[in-house]
Design a protein around this motif. Structure first.
Motif, PDB file in Angstrom:
ATOM      1  N   PRO A   7       0.811  -1.220   0.000  1.00  0.00           N
ATOM      2  CA  PRO A   7       0.000   0.000   0.000  1.00  0.00           C
ATOM      3  C   PRO A   7       0.844   1.269   0.000  1.00  0.00           C
ATOM      4  CG  PRO A   7       0.169  -0.888   2.203  1.00  0.00           C
ATOM      5  CD  PRO A   7       0.878  -1.866   1.315  1.00  0.00           C
ATOM      6  N   LEU A   8       0.145   2.416  -0.225  1.00  0.00           N
ATOM      7  CA  LEU A   8       0.731   3.746  -0.105  1.00  0.00           C
ATOM      8  C   LEU A   8       0.116   4.429   1.103  1.00  0.00           C
ATOM      9  CD1 LEU A   8       1.019   2.928  -3.181  1.00  0.00           C
ATOM     10  CD2 LEU A   8       0.891   5.360  -3.691  1.00  0.00           C
ATOM     11  N   TRP A   9       0.841   5.346   1.734  1.00  0.00           N
ATOM     12  CA  TRP A   9       0.269   6.086   2.859  1.00  0.00           C
ATOM     13  C   TRP A   9       0.819   7.506   2.905  1.00  0.00           C
ATOM     14  CZ3 TRP A   9       3.707   2.016   3.599  1.00  0.00           C
ATOM     15  CH2 TRP A   9       4.958   2.353   4.114  1.00  0.00           C
ATOM     16  N   GLY A  10       0.133   8.363   3.637  1.00  0.00           N
ATOM     17  CA  GLY A  10       0.553   9.747   3.809  1.00  0.00           C
ATOM     18  C   GLY A  10      -0.267  10.410   4.888  1.00  0.00           C
ATOM     19  N   GLY A  11       0.154  11.603   5.322  1.00  0.00           N
ATOM     20  CA  GLY A  11      -0.550  12.311   6.380  1.00  0.00           C
ATOM     21  C   GLY A  11       0.286  13.434   6.931  1.00  0.00           C
ATOM     22  N   PRO A  12       0.038  13.838   8.174  1.00  0.00           N
ATOM     23  CA  PRO A  12       0.753  14.981   8.755  1.00  0.00           C
ATOM     24  C   PRO A  12       2.168  14.667   9.201  1.00  0.00           C
ATOM     25  CG  PRO A  12      -0.735  14.045  10.369  1.00  0.00           C
ATOM     26  CD  PRO A  12      -1.013  13.324   9.079  1.00  0.00           C
ATOM     27  N   VAL A  13       2.523  13.381   9.330  1.00  0.00           N
ATOM     28  CA  VAL A  13       3.798  13.003   9.917  1.00  0.00           C
ATOM     29  C   VAL A  13       4.767  12.422   8.888  1.00  0.00           C
ATOM     30  CG1 VAL A  13       4.905  11.476  11.601  1.00  0.00           C
ATOM     31  CG2 VAL A  13       2.764  12.615  12.182  1.00  0.00           C
ATOM     32  N   ALA A  14       4.275  11.578   7.996  1.00  0.00           N
ATOM     33  CA  ALA A  14       5.155  10.881   7.064  1.00  0.00           C
ATOM     34  C   ALA A  14       4.365  10.387   5.870  1.00  0.00           C
ATOM     35  CB  ALA A  14       5.848   9.707   7.756  1.00  0.00           C
ATOM     36  N   THR A  15       5.094   9.981   4.844  1.00  0.00           N
ATOM     37  CA  THR A  15       4.502   9.354   3.671  1.00  0.00           C
ATOM     38  C   THR A  15       5.390   8.212   3.230  1.00  0.00           C
ATOM     39  OG1 THR A  15       3.707   9.692   1.404  1.00  0.00           O
ATOM     40  CG2 THR A  15       5.656  10.938   2.057  1.00  0.00           C
ATOM     41  N   GLY A  16       4.827   7.281   2.497  1.00  0.00           N
ATOM     42  CA  GLY A  16       5.649   6.172   2.041  1.00  0.00           C
ATOM     43  C   GLY A  16       4.861   5.141   1.280  1.00  0.00           C
ATOM     44  N   PHE A  17       5.524   4.017   1.030  1.00  0.00           N
ATOM     45  CA  PHE A  17       4.908   2.949   0.258  1.00  0.00           C
ATOM     46  C   PHE A  17       5.664   1.656   0.523  1.00  0.00           C
ATOM     47  CE2 PHE A  17       8.338   4.640  -2.267  1.00  0.00           C
ATOM     48  CZ  PHE A  17       8.948   3.527  -2.799  1.00  0.00           C
ATOM     49  N   GLU A  18       5.034   0.570   0.129  1.00  0.00           N
ATOM     50  CA  GLU A  18       5.691  -0.726   0.102  1.00  0.00           C
ATOM     51  C   GLU A  18       5.743  -1.209  -1.335  1.00  0.00           C
ATOM     52  OE1 GLU A  18       3.771  -3.409   2.771  1.00  0.00           O
ATOM     53  OE2 GLU A  18       4.229  -2.213   4.560  1.00  0.00           O
ATOM     54  N   ALA A  19       6.786  -1.967  -1.657  1.00  0.00           N
ATOM     55  CA  ALA A  19       6.937  -2.504  -3.003  1.00  0.00           C
ATOM     56  C   ALA A  19       7.659  -3.837  -2.926  1.00  0.00           C
ATOM     57  CB  ALA A  19       7.704  -1.532  -3.898  1.00  0.00           C
ATOM     58  N   ARG A  20       7.444  -4.657  -3.944  1.00  0.00           N
ATOM     59  CA  ARG A  20       8.093  -5.960  -4.019  1.00  0.00           C
ATOM     60  C   ARG A  20       8.734  -6.113  -5.394  1.00  0.00           C
ATOM     61  NH1 ARG A  20       4.429  -5.205  -0.833  1.00  0.00           N
ATOM     62  NH2 ARG A  20       3.109  -4.589  -2.591  1.00  0.00           N
ATOM     63  N   GLN A  21       9.894  -6.757  -5.424  1.00  0.00           N
ATOM     64  CA  GLN A  21      10.598  -6.969  -6.675  1.00  0.00           C
ATOM     65  C   GLN A  21      11.264  -8.348  -6.678  1.00  0.00           C
ATOM     66  OE1 GLN A  21      12.063  -3.172  -6.088  1.00  0.00           O
ATOM     67  NE2 GLN A  21      13.974  -3.735  -5.098  1.00  0.00           N
ATOM     68  N   TYR A  22      11.371  -8.909  -7.883  1.00  0.00           N
ATOM     69  CA  TYR A  22      11.969 -10.229  -8.071  1.00  0.00           C
ATOM     70  C   TYR A  22      13.407 -10.105  -8.551  1.00  0.00           C
ATOM     71  CZ  TYR A  22       7.494 -12.755  -7.711  1.00  0.00           C
ATOM     72  OH  TYR A  22       6.314 -13.307  -7.265  1.00  0.00           O
ATOM     73  N   LEU A  23      14.292 -10.935  -8.007  1.00  0.00           N
ATOM     74  CA  LEU A  23      15.647 -11.099  -8.510  1.00  0.00           C
ATOM     75  C   LEU A  23      15.678 -12.451  -9.214  1.00  0.00           C
ATOM     76  CD1 LEU A  23      15.888  -9.027  -6.072  1.00  0.00           C
ATOM     77  CD2 LEU A  23      18.286  -9.702  -5.981  1.00  0.00           C
ATOM     78  N   THR A  24      15.762 -12.429 -10.541  1.00  0.00           N
ATOM     79  CA  THR A  24      15.585 -13.616 -11.367  1.00  0.00           C
ATOM     80  C   THR A  24      16.907 -14.082 -11.962  1.00  0.00           C
ATOM     81  OG1 THR A  24      13.363 -12.841 -11.959  1.00  0.00           O
ATOM     82  CG2 THR A  24      14.301 -14.578 -13.319  1.00  0.00           C
ATOM     83  N   ASP A  25      17.141 -15.396 -11.870  1.00  0.00           N
ATOM     84  CA  ASP A  25      18.366 -15.987 -12.419  1.00  0.00           C
ATOM     85  C   ASP A  25      18.296 -15.980 -13.945  1.00  0.00           C
ATOM     86  OD1 ASP A  25      20.703 -17.336 -12.810  1.00  0.00           O
ATOM     87  OD2 ASP A  25      19.979 -19.271 -12.076  1.00  0.00           O
ATOM     88  N   MET A  26      19.382 -15.526 -14.578  1.00  0.00           N
ATOM     89  CA  MET A  26      19.508 -15.583 -16.035  1.00  0.00           C
ATOM     90  C   MET A  26      20.787 -16.306 -16.431  1.00  0.00           C
ATOM     91  SD  MET A  26      16.714 -14.139 -16.908  1.00  0.00           S
ATOM     92  CE  MET A  26      16.941 -13.935 -18.682  1.00  0.00           C
ATOM     93  N   ASP A  27      21.324 -17.122 -15.490  1.00  0.00           N
ATOM     94  CA  ASP A  27      22.551 -17.870 -15.751  1.00  0.00           C
ATOM     95  C   ASP A  27      22.182 -19.324 -16.056  1.00  0.00           C
ATOM     96  OD1 ASP A  27      25.293 -18.377 -15.972  1.00  0.00           O
ATOM     97  OD2 ASP A  27      25.506 -18.777 -13.838  1.00  0.00           O
TER      98      ASP A  27
END
Length: 366
Positions: A166-186
């Motif tokens: 999710p994403l968030w924000g307000g009077p104190v802070a803002t931010g987000f979460e994200a996910r990413q894959y590290l994929t083998d190409m060998d």
């Protein structure tokens, strides 16, 4: 800045925080259920009590605030209308001349100072595989395969964003979460080596403070067997600085240990700083490493000429990861205008490494 989980049985979805004298405290509920707020002053060993109840923080009605917005290309964070940073979600770069083996998503760029100076670079001509604030490992053993998530030109590894939210924000802070894959190409082409989750939070400091504070938490989970991050001075969370800082004479480097640039490579430190001038304005960024990171105090990576800096936990030895046992890395980025301030970095590192101890209890509990 203080964060704390409220009791699981507490049915609060939007918290209003009060001091013991009844005064309101700007606060917000993060997506993971933590409440975040700022303690004005608390001496070592001191205590303060706060009360949380259902309701929107009064500060939400005030002018300004911290916000996160996603469009087709990036998640963008702002504080009081000023851009802070962008998390790139589009894999294909705008520059058409970039070969496809270098394309990637899942990194921070641009990152701005409070005065609007961009302190990062993307796809620099000398090192097309470097991107703002990014993650990657050079030496990886994945069974009989040896992917490389540092130098994309070798075509042995690929990093791509999986999802955002999710994403968030307000009077104190803002931010987000994200996910990413590290994929083998060998040798095991297409197999997922690591699934990395980022939590990025930008804090809304007082308007008079000439710096931004951004926390990055990385969790890396092996998905298909044992993964060994081999001993190397390259890898981890790294920043590519502004292209105007190219050349040692055009940039300033500092470390918490007072080590000069020529001697800092591979040396342990609590924080390190890189900055320079762009458009006639001085700006820079410090990376503060959390003492609970593996191999702490971590070794510094600093290029002798290029504006590239970070911490390399594998410099102090290999790290083995088994399914169900994730790797956690925590860093705080301080982006500021003007000259670097060692005393400021020391203070912010201490706040990061030794935050106040929080005890949460329901009313009536001892």
């Amino acid at each position: 800045m203080v964060t704390a989980f409220l009791p699981a049985e507490t049915p609060i979805t939007a918290a209003l925080l009060r001091e013991s004298n009844g005064g309101h405290v700007p606060s917000e509920m993060k997506a993971d259920g933590r409440i975040a707020f700022r303690v004005k002053a608390l001496p070592a060993g001191g205590e303060a009590s706060y009360f949380a109840e259902e309701g929107e923080s009064a500060a939400r009605a005030q002018k300004g605030g911290a916000a996160a917005v996603q469009d087709r290309e990036a998640v963008k964070l702002t504080i009081d209308g000023k851009p802070i940073l962008a998390y790139q979600t589009s894999r294909e770069p705008k520059r058409k001349e970039i070969p496809s083996e270098y394309w990637r998503s899942g990194y921070l760029h641009p990152v701005y100072s409070p005065a609007g100076v961009v302190v990062t670079d993307d796809y620099p001509k000398d090192k097309l595989y470097q991107h703002g604030i990014w993650s990657g490992w050079q030496k990886v053993d994945f069974g009989y395969s040896h992917p490389d998530f540092w130098d994309a030109s070798r075509r042995k590894g690929r990093i791509s964003m999986e999802s955002v939210g999710p994403l968030w924000g307000g009077p104190v802070a803002t931010g987000f979460e994200a996910r990413q894959y590290l994929t083998d190409m060998d040798a095991r082409v297409g197999s997922t080596v690591l699934r990395e989750a980022w939590s990025v939070t930008a804090f809304r400091e007082a308007s008079r403070v000439p710096y931004f504070v951004v926390d990055l938490e990385s969790r890396q989970d092996p998905m298909n067997g044992l993964v060994v991050l081999g001993e190397s001075s390259l890898g981890g969370i790294t920043i590519r600085g502004n292209r105007d800082w190219q050349g040692a004479s055009k940039s300033i480097f500092l470390s918490s240990e007072g080590t000069e640039r020529s001697q800092a490579q591979g040396a342990p430190a609590r924080w390190c700083y890189l900055g320079g001038k762009s458009g006639g304005k001085q700006a820079g960024v410090a990376i503060l490493a959390h003492p609970q990171n593996p191999k702490a105090p971590e070794a510094v990576f600093i290029d002798p000429e290029e504006p590239v800096m970070g911490f390399a936990p594998t410099k102090n030895g290999a790290i083995s990861l088994k399914p169900g046992a994730a790797l956690y890395l925590r860093y705080r980025f301080v982006v500021l205008d003007g000259k670097p301030d060692s005393k400021l970095f020391d203070r912010l590192w201490n706040d990061f490494a030794n935050p106040p101890v929080v005890r949460v209890r329901g009313l009536g509990e001892k």
